[in-house]
Scaffold this motif. Structure first.
Motif, PDB file in Angstrom:
ATOM      1  N   SER A 187       0.846  -1.192   0.000  1.00  0.00           N
ATOM      2  CA  SER A 187       0.000   0.000   0.000  1.00  0.00           C
ATOM      3  C   SER A 187       0.882   1.242   0.000  1.00  0.00           C
ATOM      4  CB  SER A 187      -0.896   0.008   1.235  1.00  0.00           C
ATOM      5  OG  SER A 187      -0.127   0.255   2.405  1.00  0.00           O
ATOM      6  N   GLY A 188       0.247   2.398  -0.231  1.00  0.00           N
ATOM      7  CA  GLY A 188       1.003   3.644  -0.247  1.00  0.00           C
ATOM      8  C   GLY A 188       1.683   3.924   1.079  1.00  0.00           C
ATOM      9  N   GLY A 189       0.969   3.690   2.182  1.00  0.00           N
ATOM     10  CA  GLY A 189       1.541   3.920   3.497  1.00  0.00           C
ATOM     11  C   GLY A 189       2.689   2.979   3.812  1.00  0.00           C
ATOM     12  N   GLN A 190       2.551   1.728   3.415  1.00  0.00           N
ATOM     13  CA  GLN A 190       3.617   0.745   3.654  1.00  0.00           C
ATOM     14  C   GLN A 190       4.871   1.109   2.862  1.00  0.00           C
ATOM     15  OE1 GLN A 190       1.401  -2.637   2.394  1.00  0.00           O
ATOM     16  NE2 GLN A 190       0.322  -2.883   4.341  1.00  0.00           N
ATOM     17  N   LYS A 191       4.672   1.499   1.617  1.00  0.00           N
ATOM     18  CA  LYS A 191       5.817   1.908   0.800  1.00  0.00           C
ATOM     19  C   LYS A 191       6.506   3.130   1.408  1.00  0.00           C
ATOM     20  CE  LYS A 191       3.480   2.092  -3.122  1.00  0.00           C
ATOM     21  NZ  LYS A 191       3.194   2.272  -4.569  1.00  0.00           N
ATOM     22  N   GLN A 192       5.690   4.065   1.892  1.00  0.00           N
ATOM     23  CA  GLN A 192       6.260   5.285   2.448  1.00  0.00           C
ATOM     24  C   GLN A 192       7.070   4.999   3.704  1.00  0.00           C
ATOM     25  OE1 GLN A 192       7.370   8.091   1.478  1.00  0.00           O
ATOM     26  NE2 GLN A 192       5.439   9.177   1.123  1.00  0.00           N
ATOM     27  N   ARG A 193       6.560   4.084   4.545  1.00  0.00           N
ATOM     28  CA  ARG A 193       7.288   3.748   5.770  1.00  0.00           C
ATOM     29  C   ARG A 193       8.579   2.977   5.461  1.00  0.00           C
ATOM     30  NH1 ARG A 193       3.045   0.773   9.198  1.00  0.00           N
ATOM     31  NH2 ARG A 193       1.747   0.888   7.315  1.00  0.00           N
ATOM     32  N   ILE A 194       8.556   2.169   4.418  1.00  0.00           N
ATOM     33  CA  ILE A 194       9.801   1.495   4.005  1.00  0.00           C
ATOM     34  C   ILE A 194      10.822   2.526   3.538  1.00  0.00           C
ATOM     35  CG2 ILE A 194      10.796   0.012   2.208  1.00  0.00           C
ATOM     36  CD1 ILE A 194       8.316  -1.763   2.499  1.00  0.00           C
ATOM     37  N   GLU A 242       6.380  16.519   0.528  1.00  0.00           N
ATOM     38  CA  GLU A 242       4.965  16.125   0.490  1.00  0.00           C
ATOM     39  C   GLU A 242       4.822  14.631   0.765  1.00  0.00           C
ATOM     40  OE1 GLU A 242       3.063  17.543  -3.015  1.00  0.00           O
ATOM     41  OE2 GLU A 242       3.840  19.569  -2.793  1.00  0.00           O
ATOM     42  N   ALA A 243       5.488  14.175   1.813  1.00  0.00           N
ATOM     43  CA  ALA A 243       5.590  12.739   2.089  1.00  0.00           C
ATOM     44  C   ALA A 243       4.282  12.098   2.507  1.00  0.00           C
ATOM     45  CB  ALA A 243       6.644  12.501   3.177  1.00  0.00           C
ATOM     46  N   THR A 244       3.281  12.896   2.930  1.00  0.00           N
ATOM     47  CA  THR A 244       2.012  12.304   3.397  1.00  0.00           C
ATOM     48  C   THR A 244       0.812  12.782   2.602  1.00  0.00           C
ATOM     49  OG1 THR A 244       1.605  14.075   5.012  1.00  0.00           O
ATOM     50  CG2 THR A 244       2.943  12.212   5.743  1.00  0.00           C
ATOM     51  N   SER A 245       1.047  13.501   1.504  1.00  0.00           N
ATOM     52  CA  SER A 245      -0.078  14.172   0.829  1.00  0.00           C
ATOM     53  C   SER A 245      -1.067  13.208   0.189  1.00  0.00           C
ATOM     54  CB  SER A 245       0.458  15.131  -0.238  1.00  0.00           C
ATOM     55  OG  SER A 245       1.174  14.421  -1.214  1.00  0.00           O
ATOM     56  N   SER A 246      -0.623  11.986  -0.147  1.00  0.00           N
ATOM     57  CA  SER A 246      -1.523  11.063  -0.868  1.00  0.00           C
ATOM     58  C   SER A 246      -1.961   9.884  -0.007  1.00  0.00           C
ATOM     59  CB  SER A 246      -0.811  10.546  -2.130  1.00  0.00           C
ATOM     60  OG  SER A 246       0.352   9.836  -1.773  1.00  0.00           O
ATOM     61  N   LEU A 247      -1.862  10.025   1.326  1.00  0.00           N
ATOM     62  CA  LEU A 247      -2.155   8.902   2.208  1.00  0.00           C
ATOM     63  C   LEU A 247      -3.460   9.107   2.961  1.00  0.00           C
ATOM     64  CD1 LEU A 247       1.418   8.427   3.715  1.00  0.00           C
ATOM     65  CD2 LEU A 247       0.418   7.243   1.758  1.00  0.00           C
TER      66      LEU A 247
END
Length: 571
Positions: free
Chosen positions: A472-479, A496-501
């Motif tokens: 998911s987008g959040g999982q990818k971002q945390r990796i 903009e690290a959280t703009s699409s979550l």
């Protein structure tokens, strides 16, 4: 271009020498065969000398055994020579691509780059193997054949020379047409690669909008153009080869006709004519090889030109000769009187930017889309370079620092993050390839992703798919945040690290970002107010200029541009 091409032979001089030696041996024994045949028919058979006849036959068998061994060595090691040169070129172009700045990638399609690395280099490898053999040894074979022919009969040898200029002129005349045709074909296949890659990468968007027919139309357009380009080339090839075949066949007619006339007048023996016919066959093989090689050479030449086009592109951003690094980096960032515009554009994207970020301070840069926020933070790691002004790190002008040193000390988390097609382990370890297992696990915990990874059947060895499609987008971002944790840089940039979550993912990532930002100089680009309320200072960007600066409460009290954006809920 030729000098550069030859330079790739130098590391493989041994293989090249072996290839040339066996090809020369094979050529020598082949040219000797008609002479031996002539001697057998003219001398040994009339003399009824059985021993000499048997010896001649043994020598003939020996000639073809030598050719057998030489052919094996030439085909195997000659092609290996081409493969190794291809390896060197591919390494060079990939190494060069790593040096090129974002400007190159902004203006070049990925499919075109891939075409140069794969298809073009394969063509070049074939030319690298066949060019010396076909050019040098074919000429030697023709010269050797004519030396024997002139020793047999000068008149018939002179007649045998007459068709050669016509055949070579035909090859030269059509060579240019083929070269232009194959250049077009190479460009069109690159377009097809780009179209296919773009469609496959965006397959989810394609299916979401039920636009398969649109993609089929785009591919059909590229495919049709490629088809027509290839059809035109093969039309030229059809004329080229059919006329050449006619000239080859007519060559035999000329020799047989002239030889018959000379035999009729008592100026030539039958054995001599047979030897001439055998030599004509030997001559036609290298001529045919040379003419056929023009097709391959045109492809390889066009491919090598395209290879050199990339290699000649100078990186926009290079270290100065006296570039340096320094110890004990603190992370203070100063941007002074900065102006920037992209290449091939007239207007400045950024104008008169002045920002100071103290060591360990956390600031935000906010503004509407297109204000220049992402462009600004791309200048700090020198992905682009300013047209005017300076960026200082701990008082050091970044233009004087080594790029690797600068980028090793900056961690970037983007909205459009990229995960490599591999395992979760591979992607986290990318932040520090020599990290220990314990360091990797600690980074995953700090990024609030360890619990999720532990729940997977294969844990850190789980495949993420191309661009992380299985997550998911959040999982990818945390990796990606875990990757930066492992890198452990003194300076951070969140683009903009959280703009699409979603809210839940944003909450987890906010906590990860908070942990990551502790005691680090941090710059946040954000649309969402929740990510900038707590920062020490906010810089408001509009049309490439900073128009307001202050903390969240101060800016709201001013009731200016920031206040307007806030009340419109644009963050």
């Amino acid at each position: 271009m030729l000098k550069k091409f030859i330079s790739y032979y130098k590391p493989h001089k041994g293989l090249f020498s072996l290839d040339m030696f066996v090809a020369l041996v094979a050529t020598t024994v082949e040219v000797f065969f008609p002479f031996l045949t002539r001697t057998l028919i003219r001398d040994y058979i009339p003399q009824k000398n059985v021993d000499l006849i048997i010896n001649a036959l043994y020598i003939m068998v020996g000639i073809y055994l030598i050719k057998l061994v030489c052919t094996y060595i030439r085909i195997k090691w000659g092609h290996i020579l081409g493969v190794r040169m291809e390896y060197d070129m591919r390494a060079d172009i990939f190494r060069h691509l790593q040096k090129l700045s974002f400007n190159y990638y902004d203006n070049t399609k990925t499919g075109h780059i891939m075409s140069r690395i794969s298809n073009d280099l394969s063509k070049i490898a074939e030319v690298a193997h066949h060019a010396p053999e076909n050019l040098i040894l074919s000429i030697l074979k023709i010269l050797g054949a004519f030396l024997f022919m002139f020793s047999f009969n000068v008149k018939l040898a002179l007649i045998a020379l007459i068709p050669l200029p016509l055949m070579f002129l035909w090859g030269v005349f059509y060579g240019g047409k083929m070269r232009n045709g194959f250049r077009k074909v190479r460009r069109k296949i690159a377009d097809i690669n780009s179209t296919v890659e773009n469609s496959i990468q965006g397959i989810r968007e394609v299916k979401s909008y039920a636009n398969e027919s649109v993609e089929l139309d785009k591919f059909e357009n590229a495919n049709s153009t490629f088809k027509y380009a290839k059809e035109n080339v093969y039309a030229i090839l059809g004329v080229f080869h059919s006329v050449f075949q006619f000239l080859s066949d007519f060559y035999f007619v000329i020799i047989i006709g002239a030889g018959t006339w000379l035999i009729f007048n008592g100026e030539l023996g039958a054995a001599d004519l047979i030897a001439f016919i055998l030599y004509i066959n030997i001559i036609l093989k290298p001529i045919n090889r040379l003419i056929n090689f023009t097709e391959q050479f045109q492809r390889g030449s066009a491919a090598f030109e395209r290879f050199l086009e990339v290699m000649k592109i100078d990186p926009d951003i290079e270290d100065k000769t006296d570039a340096y690094s320094y110890d004990d980096i603190k992370g203070k960032i100063e941007i002074k009187d900065l102006y920037f515009k992209y290449k091939n554009t007239k207007d400045m994207v950024l104008k008169n930017i002045n920002i100071e970020v103290k060591n360990g301070e956390e600031i935000a840069i906010v503004g509407e889309s297109g204000a220049g926020k992402s462009t600004l933070i791309s200048l700090i790691p020198r992905f682009y370079e300013p047209d005017k002004g300076k960026i200082l790190i701990d008082g050091h002008d970044i233009m004087n620092l080594k790029k690797n040193f600068l980028r090793n000390n900056i961690g970037i988390v983007r909205q459009d993050l990229f995960l490599f097609d591999g395992t979760i382990r591979d992607n986290i370890m990318y932040g520090k390839p020599d990290a220990t297992e314990e360091e990797m696990i600690e980074a995953a915990k700090n990024a609030n992703i360890f619990e999720f990874i532990s729940s997977l059947e294969n844990g850190f060895d789980t495949q993420v798919g191309e661009r992380g499609v299985k997550l998911s987008g959040g999982q990818k971002q945390r990796i990606s945040i875990a990757r930066v944790f492992l890198k452990n840089p003194p300076m951070l940039i969140f683009d903009e690290a959280t703009s699409s979550l979603d809210n839940e993912s944003e909450s987890l990532i906010q906590r990860s970002m908070y942990e990551l930002s502790k005691n680090r100089t941090t710059i946040i680009i954000a649309h969402r107010l929740s990510t900038v309320k707590h920062v020490d200072k906010i810089h408001v960007l509009k049309n490439g200029e900073i128009i307001e600066t202050g903390d969240h409460e101060t800016l709201l009290e001013k009731e200016g541009y920031y206040y307007g954006l806030y009340t419109k809920n644009l963050f």
